[in-house]
Structure formats: structure tokens, C-alpha cells
Enzyme design. Structure first.
Site, PDB file in Angstrom:
ATOM      1  N   GLY A  16     -36.672 -18.331  29.394  1.00 53.10           N
ATOM      2  CA  GLY A  16     -36.080 -19.500  28.743  1.00 53.10           C
ATOM      3  C   GLY A  16     -36.749 -19.747  27.414  1.00 53.10           C
ATOM      4  O   GLY A  16     -37.248 -18.815  26.770  1.00 53.10           O
ATOM      5  N   GLU A  43     -35.452 -20.101  16.395  1.00 56.87           N
ATOM      6  CA  GLU A  43     -34.388 -19.495  17.193  1.00 56.87           C
ATOM      7  C   GLU A  43     -33.204 -20.462  17.259  1.00 56.87           C
ATOM      8  O   GLU A  43     -33.336 -21.572  17.786  1.00 56.87           O
ATOM      9  CB  GLU A  43     -34.908 -19.212  18.600  1.00 56.87           C
ATOM     10  CG  GLU A  43     -33.915 -18.463  19.447  1.00 56.87           C
ATOM     11  CD  GLU A  43     -34.437 -18.175  20.846  1.00 56.87           C
ATOM     12  OE1 GLU A  43     -34.973 -19.094  21.471  1.00 56.87           O
ATOM     13  OE2 GLU A  43     -34.297 -17.029  21.302  1.00 56.87           O
ATOM     14  N   GLU A  92     -40.545 -14.649  29.706  1.00 56.81           N
ATOM     15  CA  GLU A  92     -39.712 -14.038  28.668  1.00 56.81           C
ATOM     16  C   GLU A  92     -39.069 -15.161  27.880  1.00 56.81           C
ATOM     17  O   GLU A  92     -38.264 -15.933  28.404  1.00 56.81           O
ATOM     18  CB  GLU A  92     -38.650 -13.103  29.244  1.00 56.81           C
ATOM     19  CG  GLU A  92     -38.182 -12.140  28.145  1.00 56.81           C
ATOM     20  CD  GLU A  92     -36.792 -11.616  28.322  1.00 56.81           C
ATOM     21  OE1 GLU A  92     -36.376 -11.361  29.449  1.00 56.81           O
ATOM     22  OE2 GLU A  92     -36.114 -11.469  27.290  1.00 56.81           O
ATOM     23  N   GLU A 128     -29.309 -25.353  35.914  1.00 56.89           N
ATOM     24  CA  GLU A 128     -28.372 -26.277  36.579  1.00 56.89           C
ATOM     25  C   GLU A 128     -26.941 -26.084  36.066  1.00 56.89           C
ATOM     26  O   GLU A 128     -25.987 -26.505  36.694  1.00 56.89           O
ATOM     27  CB  GLU A 128     -28.834 -27.721  36.358  1.00 56.89           C
ATOM     28  CG  GLU A 128     -28.733 -28.153  34.909  1.00 56.89           C
ATOM     29  CD  GLU A 128     -29.663 -29.296  34.550  1.00 56.89           C
ATOM     30  OE1 GLU A 128     -30.796 -29.309  35.026  1.00 56.89           O
ATOM     31  OE2 GLU A 128     -29.224 -30.165  33.796  1.00 56.89           O
ATOM     32  N   THR A 148     -40.441 -24.618  26.895  1.00 55.03           N
ATOM     33  CA  THR A 148     -40.523 -24.801  28.352  1.00 55.03           C
ATOM     34  C   THR A 148     -41.504 -23.798  28.954  1.00 55.03           C
ATOM     35  O   THR A 148     -42.235 -24.116  29.890  1.00 55.03           O
ATOM     36  CB  THR A 148     -39.127 -24.653  29.001  1.00 55.03           C
ATOM     37  OG1 THR A 148     -38.219 -25.484  28.295  1.00 55.03           O
ATOM     38  CG2 THR A 148     -39.132 -25.080  30.448  1.00 55.03           C
ATOM     39  N   GLY A 149     -41.533 -22.589  28.373  1.00 55.70           N
ATOM     40  CA  GLY A 149     -42.482 -21.567  28.845  1.00 55.70           C
ATOM     41  C   GLY A 149     -43.915 -22.082  28.779  1.00 55.70           C
ATOM     42  O   GLY A 149     -44.730 -21.829  29.675  1.00 55.70           O
ATOM     43  N   LYS A 200     -34.898 -20.790  41.021  1.00 51.06           N
ATOM     44  CA  LYS A 200     -34.225 -21.954  40.433  1.00 51.06           C
ATOM     45  C   LYS A 200     -33.363 -21.471  39.266  1.00 51.06           C
ATOM     46  O   LYS A 200     -33.876 -21.133  38.202  1.00 51.06           O
ATOM     47  CB  LYS A 200     -35.221 -22.997  39.906  1.00 51.06           C
ATOM     48  CG  LYS A 200     -34.502 -24.312  39.604  1.00 51.06           C
ATOM     49  CD  LYS A 200     -35.101 -25.099  38.477  1.00 51.06           C
ATOM     50  CE  LYS A 200     -34.520 -24.801  37.141  1.00 51.06           C
ATOM     51  NZ  LYS A 200     -33.108 -25.171  36.926  1.00 51.06           N
ATOM     52  N   CYS A 249     -31.437 -13.778  24.023  1.00 54.49           N
ATOM     53  CA  CYS A 249     -32.817 -13.747  23.525  1.00 54.49           C
ATOM     54  C   CYS A 249     -33.046 -12.589  22.563  1.00 54.49           C
ATOM     55  O   CYS A 249     -33.834 -12.702  21.640  1.00 54.49           O
ATOM     56  CB  CYS A 249     -33.806 -13.716  24.689  1.00 54.49           C
ATOM     57  SG  CYS A 249     -33.527 -12.363  25.828  1.00 54.49           S
TER      58      CYS A 249
HETATM   59  P1  NDP Z   1     -35.085 -24.058  28.954  1.00 50.80           P
HETATM   60  O1  NDP Z   1     -36.243 -23.248  28.568  1.00 50.80           O
HETATM   61  O2  NDP Z   1     -35.217 -25.529  28.911  1.00 50.80           O
HETATM   62  O3  NDP Z   1     -34.607 -23.667  30.426  1.00 50.80           O
HETATM   63  C1  NDP Z   1     -34.834 -22.429  31.100  1.00 50.80           C
HETATM   64  C2  NDP Z   1     -35.033 -22.701  32.588  1.00 50.80           C
HETATM   65  O4  NDP Z   1     -36.214 -23.488  32.782  1.00 50.80           O
HETATM   66  C3  NDP Z   1     -33.902 -23.514  33.210  1.00 50.80           C
HETATM   67  O5  NDP Z   1     -33.708 -23.105  34.554  1.00 50.80           O
HETATM   68  C4  NDP Z   1     -34.467 -24.918  33.151  1.00 50.80           C
HETATM   69  O6  NDP Z   1     -33.871 -25.786  34.076  1.00 50.80           O
HETATM   70  C5  NDP Z   1     -35.914 -24.670  33.496  1.00 50.80           C
HETATM   71  N1  NDP Z   1     -36.836 -25.736  33.112  1.00 50.80           N
HETATM   72  C6  NDP Z   1     -36.651 -26.750  32.219  1.00 50.80           C
HETATM   73  N2  NDP Z   1     -37.740 -27.550  32.176  1.00 50.80           N
HETATM   74  C7  NDP Z   1     -38.640 -27.044  33.050  1.00 50.80           C
HETATM   75  C8  NDP Z   1     -39.963 -27.403  33.450  1.00 50.80           C
HETATM   76  N3  NDP Z   1     -40.589 -28.464  32.949  1.00 50.80           N
HETATM   77  N4  NDP Z   1     -40.592 -26.631  34.369  1.00 50.80           N
HETATM   78  C9  NDP Z   1     -40.010 -25.539  34.880  1.00 50.80           C
HETATM   79  N5  NDP Z   1     -38.747 -25.159  34.549  1.00 50.80           N
HETATM   80  C10 NDP Z   1     -38.068 -25.889  33.640  1.00 50.80           C
HETATM   81  O7  NDP Z   1     -33.874 -23.618  28.109  1.00 50.80           O
HETATM   82  P2  NDP Z   1     -32.570 -24.465  27.793  1.00 50.80           P
HETATM   83  O8  NDP Z   1     -31.590 -24.084  28.811  1.00 50.80           O
HETATM   84  O9  NDP Z   1     -32.779 -25.915  27.626  1.00 50.80           O
HETATM   85  O10 NDP Z   1     -32.258 -23.873  26.368  1.00 50.80           O
HETATM   86  C11 NDP Z   1     -32.959 -24.344  25.221  1.00 50.80           C
HETATM   87  C12 NDP Z   1     -33.284 -23.240  24.288  1.00 50.80           C
HETATM   88  O11 NDP Z   1     -34.060 -22.242  24.953  1.00 50.80           O
HETATM   89  C13 NDP Z   1     -32.102 -22.471  23.794  1.00 50.80           C
HETATM   90  O12 NDP Z   1     -31.482 -23.102  22.750  1.00 50.80           O
HETATM   91  C14 NDP Z   1     -32.753 -21.185  23.406  1.00 50.80           C
HETATM   92  O13 NDP Z   1     -33.353 -21.318  22.148  1.00 50.80           O
HETATM   93  C15 NDP Z   1     -33.827 -20.982  24.433  1.00 50.80           C
HETATM   94  N6  NDP Z   1     -33.461 -20.092  25.523  1.00 50.80           N
HETATM   95  C16 NDP Z   1     -33.946 -18.827  25.522  1.00 50.80           C
HETATM   96  C17 NDP Z   1     -33.582 -17.964  26.515  1.00 50.80           C
HETATM   97  C18 NDP Z   1     -34.051 -16.569  26.558  1.00 50.80           C
HETATM   98  O14 NDP Z   1     -33.414 -15.744  27.206  1.00 50.80           O
HETATM   99  N7  NDP Z   1     -35.164 -16.232  25.950  1.00 50.80           N
HETATM  100  C19 NDP Z   1     -32.675 -18.348  27.562  1.00 50.80           C
HETATM  101  C20 NDP Z   1     -32.247 -19.719  27.515  1.00 50.80           C
HETATM  102  C21 NDP Z   1     -32.651 -20.536  26.517  1.00 50.80           C
HETATM  103  P3  NDP Z   1     -32.527 -26.628  33.759  1.00 50.80           P
HETATM  104  O15 NDP Z   1     -31.879 -26.039  32.579  1.00 50.80           O
HETATM  105  O16 NDP Z   1     -31.749 -26.443  35.025  1.00 50.80           O
HETATM  106  O17 NDP Z   1     -33.005 -28.007  33.536  1.00 50.80           O
END
Ligand code: NDP
Length: 500
Positions: free
Chosen positions: A241, A396, A263, A191, A245-246, A188, A297
Site C-alpha cells: 500500500g 506518487e 511493498e 475494504e 500507511t507502511g 485483510k 505501484c
Molecule cells: P493504504 O496504504 O491506506 O491502504 C493499503 C491497505 O492498508 C488497505 O488494506 C488499508 O485498509 C490498510 N490500512 C490502512 N490503514 C492502516 C493501518 N493503520 N494499519 C494497517 N493497515 C492499514 O492505501 P490507500 O488505499 O488509502 O491508497 C492511498 C495511496 O496509497 C494511493 O493513492 C497510492 O498512492 C498508494 N497505494 C500504493 C499501492 C501499491 O501497490 N504500492 C497500493 C495502494 C495504494 P483500508 O483501505 O481497507 O482502510
């Protein structure tokens, strides 16, 4: 993949992207689509299918079928390697097209997208080696009548949930490693950035990967991501992410005790000593801050500078930042691109206000730049008057915002660096080898650098301490993470009977 004739600006029409399940591109009539507007141009560039929980079930079932059939999971490693090498060659062949869509959806400068696509191909080549060399252990120490073996087996169906900041490189740092041992995968992507993941599924199919081994269900996290994390027929999950969400993914994964690799976020220190090559360090800190517009990250978002060098260093750094080429994403001279969404830009800006409320101030940058019509560009910002207990130094921000703090002595540098809920990455800048090695052993971070930052190759694992994650991706560890370990005990010769 369809060839794009004009690769130098936004497309005339948004491109419609379907799901990729069991080797077929699905564009069913009842699917809903979400428009994605380009961070660099503000116009719609793709329409992404919103998959459902039923689509996840279908993709997991396809992945399971092919796994059980063994056409990939039991294929000799050398044959798997040939397919991964072919995939790498196809990535290079389609590099311009992949870079084009990566730039459009993610807002990266085109030169960065090109480099990431090229590096992505390198991961497939590296994993081709691991697919052939993965091996276990033998135990010849039990005496004449018992012999032991430890083998590694693929786990089954692995779910891969990826973020928007590095759609292709994060995919490449995980997918070939998961595939190398013979697993099937359901992916996945975010989006906001689905194109290159779907393109990669087609490339793997063209390279000879059996249908069903890689499936892509696009859509939202709460629907598709959640369904994958909860799914009882998924054995392992790789999530990249946010820490929040993790946590949700970890909770959902307990439905069947999935092996979970996370991660997550970071608030990574750049520790600069007065005896560093300060010009090199200023360049490295500027790069670590501005790379991917700070949406990274491992971004170096906390500068911890030795007090005696503060004035000179901040002046060198400000000079460097003034010269960063923030520009049109399709200008090959641009070094820093756009912010991924309006919502995310607002979040970054709210931290600039917060810094002032907390008693600090913006010493440089932070303002919006009008570079393209509809583009979301920010100048990198330096926050001064910051102490490590402030929210701007603890949370962050995920944008080009650097909190500047000072230290006196190694102990204080370590104390500030480690005073964080995170432990993802750290960089140390000094020309004193004893100091460099002493410090790097004391900082809490999974990915660390001495006299450089955000550099490396596919062999070294990535991942974090503390709230930055669980498990490691990349390198041999990244393949082993997605294997089960089986102990085999072999009785040799006539059994010495228990009941005589
Ligand atoms: P998220 O953690 O929300 O998203 C990462 C992935 O998880 C996306 O594919 C997202 O889907 C998916 N996701 C969201 N909710 C769920 C759930 N309940 N169960 C399973 N998967 C889910 O990151 P965001 O894109 O909203 O970014 C928010 C913050 O996260 C950033 O501002 C940053 O601080 C951090 N981040 C850190 C990253 C890293 O590399 N460590 C990378 C990206 C973000 P979708 O987005 O399609 O809804």
C-alpha cells in the site's frame, strides 16, 4: 462459491460479504456492513462486513491452533503442492465469476481482470513446485565429530494486508508463497475490494486446505489492519500500500518485533534514448501509464526522454494515447477502466492543478469522460514543462498522469531517475546493449525492464529500494521471506570430554 447467472453487467442487488474465520463464513447479526459502489457504474455492488479487533483475535487464534496442530505446517510438501495445484484448477474453473467481481469492485476492464485471474492461478502452480523443493544447507566441513544442517521452517501466523488496486493478483503474488512452507495466514483486503479474497479462501477450502489456515477479516485499515499489525501472536506481516500507511504498520509491528515485508509506492522512470525503437517505446510508455488507469505501484509515471528525440517521441506517444480504448468495463474491447473512488479521482485531478501552479502545464488529456452513468473515467494526461524537483515529479499520483522531462547523456538520465525518495521500478529503452546494461545497473529500483515494461512471471522477486519498501515478494525469495532459518549442530560419535 455461488454461481452468477448474468456476468455481463452490474448485479441487480448488492452482494453481502461476511468474514471467513476458521473455515466458516460468518454473517453474524451484530456485524456492520459498508457498501461498496462500483468505480465503473457508481452503484452499490457489495456490502462488506466491518470486522473488529475481536474478530482479528479470533482469526489469529484459529490460525495459531491449526499451525500448532501441524495439519498444514507439518504436511509433506508434496501434499501441500497437490492442494495448491487443485486451488489453481478451481481458480481457472471460476475465472469468469472472479473476473466479474474484480471488475465490479476495482473498476478494471474485464479483459484485464480475466488476465489477472489467469496469472493468479499461475502463482499457485508455481508455488506448488516450491512447496516441494524448499530446502536448506549442510556443513560437512567441521571434522569427524560435528555435522551442521541449516533448515527452513514456517514462521507461524502471517498477516497479509492488501490494497485495492490489484486485489487478486497482489493476493496471488503473496498468499501461495506464504502457504508453501506451511504458514497460517490472516488476510485483510482493502475494504473497497474484498470479494475475490473471500472467494479465494473458499476455493482453498474446497481444494483441501485445512480450516483455519487461511482466514479473512474484512474491514477498515485503522481497525482491522492496525489490530493485525500490533497483534502479539502474529510472527510476520506482508503489507502492500502507501508509504505513509507502511510506516504506521512498521511502527505497530514493533509490539513483538514481527518480520515485516513492505511493498510501497513508486515514482518510476521510463528512460527513453534516441536510439530506441521509438514506436515500441511509445507503445510501452503508453501501456505503463494507462495500465490499471495508472493506479499501479510500478506505473511508469516519469518519462525521461533524450532531448534530441523529445519532439518525435512526444508526438508518437500522444498519438498512442489518443487511441487507448477507455470504455465500459464490461466491453471486452476496453483497455482502460475507471478510477477507484471519487476521493481518489479528486486527488489525481489536484495534481493537474498543482502542475500548473508549479510552472508546468497539461500538454494532453486529463479531462473527465462520461462513459457510463456514475462511472469515474479520466483521459490519461501528459504534463510538460516539468523539472524533477517539482512535487508532480516527486510524489506518487497513482493515476494516469505522466511527467515528461528531458536529459542529455547517460549520467544526467541516471541522476534524474535516482533523484526520488522511491526506488520501486524502472524501464530503459535503447537498442544499444552496452547502454542498456550499463544503465540498468545504475538505476535504483527493485523491478526493472529493458525494452519492455510491467512484464514478467512468478519466478522473479518484487519489491523496492529506499521508501518503496522492505523485503521481497515472489519467486523463491518470496517463500524464504516467510520462513525461519534454524541451524542444527550434530555431535557425531563419542564426545571428547571437556572435564576429564
Ligand atoms: P493504504 O496504504 O491506506 O491502504 C493499503 C491497505 O492498508 C488497505 O488494506 C488499508 O485498509 C490498510 N490500512 C490502512 N490503514 C492502516 C493501518 N493503520 N494499519 C494497517 N493497515 C492499514 O492505501 P490507500 O488505499 O488509502 O491508497 C492511498 C495511496 O496509497 C494511493 O493513492 C497510492 O498512492 C498508494 N497505494 C500504493 C499501492 C501499491 O501497490 N504500492 C497500493 C495502494 C495504494 P483500508 O483501505 O481497507 O482502510
Amino acid at each position: 462459491m455461488n454461481e452468477i447467472s448474468k456476468l455481463s453487467g452490474p448485479p441487480q442487488q448488492p452482494k453481502r460479504l461476511g468474514l471467513f474465520i476458521d473455515g466458516k463464513n460468518e454473517q453474524r447479526d451484530e456485524l456492520e456492513f459498508l457498501p461498496r459502489s462500483s468505480p465503473g457504474y457508481g452503484m452499490e455492488v457489495t456490502h462488506v462486513a466491518l470486522g473488529t479487533a475481536a474478530d482479528v483475535d479470533k482469526a489469529v487464534a484459529a490460525a495459531r491452533r491449526v499451525f500448532d496442530r501441524g495439519s498444514w505446517s507439518r504436511m509433506p510438501g508434496a501434499e501441500r503442492a497437490r492442494i495448491l495445484v487443485k486451488a489453481a484448477a478451481l481458480i481457472r474453473e471460476h475465472a469468469e465469476e472472479l473476473a466479474y467481481w474484480e471488475t465490479l469492485e476495482a473498476g478494471k476492464p474485464i479483459s484485464q481482470s480475466r488476465a489477472e485471474i489467469n496469472d493468479g492461478a499461475g502463482h499457485y502452480e508455481y508455488c506448488a513446485g516450491l512447496a516441494q523443493t524448499l530446502h536448506g544447507q549442510t556443513f560437512n566441513t567441521y571434522g569427524d565429530d560435528l555435522f551442521g544442517l541449516v533448515i527452513r521452517e514456517p514462521m507461524g501466523v502471517v498477516a497479509l494486508i492488501n490494497p485495492w488496486n490489484f486485489p487478486f493478483i497482489v493476493l496471488s503474488e503473496r498468499l501461495p508463497y506464504i502457504l508453501a512452507s506451511g504458514n497460517s495466514v490472516v488476510i485483510k483486503p482493502s475494504e473497497m475490494t474484498s470479494y475475490t479474497t473471500l472467494a479465494m479462501a473458499s476455493i482453498l477450502q474446497e481444494a483441501g486446505l485445512p480450516d483455519g489456515v487461511v482466514n479473512v477479516v474484512t474491514g477498515t485499515g485503522p481497525v482491522v489492519g492496525q489490530a493485525l499489525a500490533e497483534h502479539r501472536d502474529v510472527e510476520a506481516i506482508s503489507f502492500t500500500g502507501s508509504t505513509r500507511t507502511g510506516e504506521a504498520v512498521l511502527r505497530a509491528s514493533t509490539s513483538n518485533f514481527k518480520k515485516t515485508s513492505l511493498e510501497l509506492g513508486g515514482k518510476n522512470p521510463q528512460i527513453v534514448f534516441a536510439d530506441a525503437d521509438l514506436e515500441d517505446a511509445a507503445d510501452g510508455v503508453a501501456f505503463g501509464l494507462c495500465f490499471n488507469a495508472g493506479q499501479c505501484c510500478v506505473s511508469g509515471s516519469r518519462l525521461i526522454i533524450e532531448k534530441s528525440a523529445q519532439e518525435e517521441f512526444v508526438s508518437l506517444l500522444s498519438e498512442k494515447l489518443k487511441r487507448v480504448r477507455i470504455g465500459d468495463n464490461f466491453d471486452s474491447a476496453s483497455q482502460m477502466g475507471a478510477i477507484v473512488s471519487t476521493q481518489h479521482r479528486d486527488k489525481i485531478e489536484s495534481y493537474l492543478t498543482l502542475a500548473q501552479e508549479e510552472g508546468g502545464h497539461v500538454a494532453y488529456g486529463g479531462e473527465r469522460l462520461s462513459i457510463t452513468e456514475g462511472g469515474r473515467f479520466l483521459r490519461p494526461a501528459l504534463l510538460a514543462g516539468i523539472t524533477n524537483n517539482m512535487r508532480v515529479a516527486q510524489e506518487e499520483i497513482f493515476g494516469p498522469v505522466l511527467s515528461v522531462m528531458t536529459f542529455e547523456g547517460q549520467d544526467q538520465a541516471v541522476q534524474i531517475a535516482n533523484d526520488s525518495p522511491y526506488g520501486l521500478a524502472a524501464s530503459i529503452w535503447t537498442k544499444n546493449i552496452d547502454k542498456a546494461l550499463g544503465m540498468i545497473r545504475r538505476v535504483r529500483g527493485g523491478r526493472t525492464w529493458i525494452n519492455t515494461t510491467i512484464a514478467g512471471g512468478p519466478g522473479q522477486p518484487l519489491g523496492g529500494y529506499r521508501q518503496s519498501g522492505v523485503g521481497r515478494e515472489g519467486g523463491l525469495t518470496g517463500v524464504e521471506e516467510y520462513t525461519e532459518v534454524k541451524s542444527i549442530h550434530v555431535g557425531v560419535g563419542k564426545r571428547n570430554h571437556w572435564i576429564s
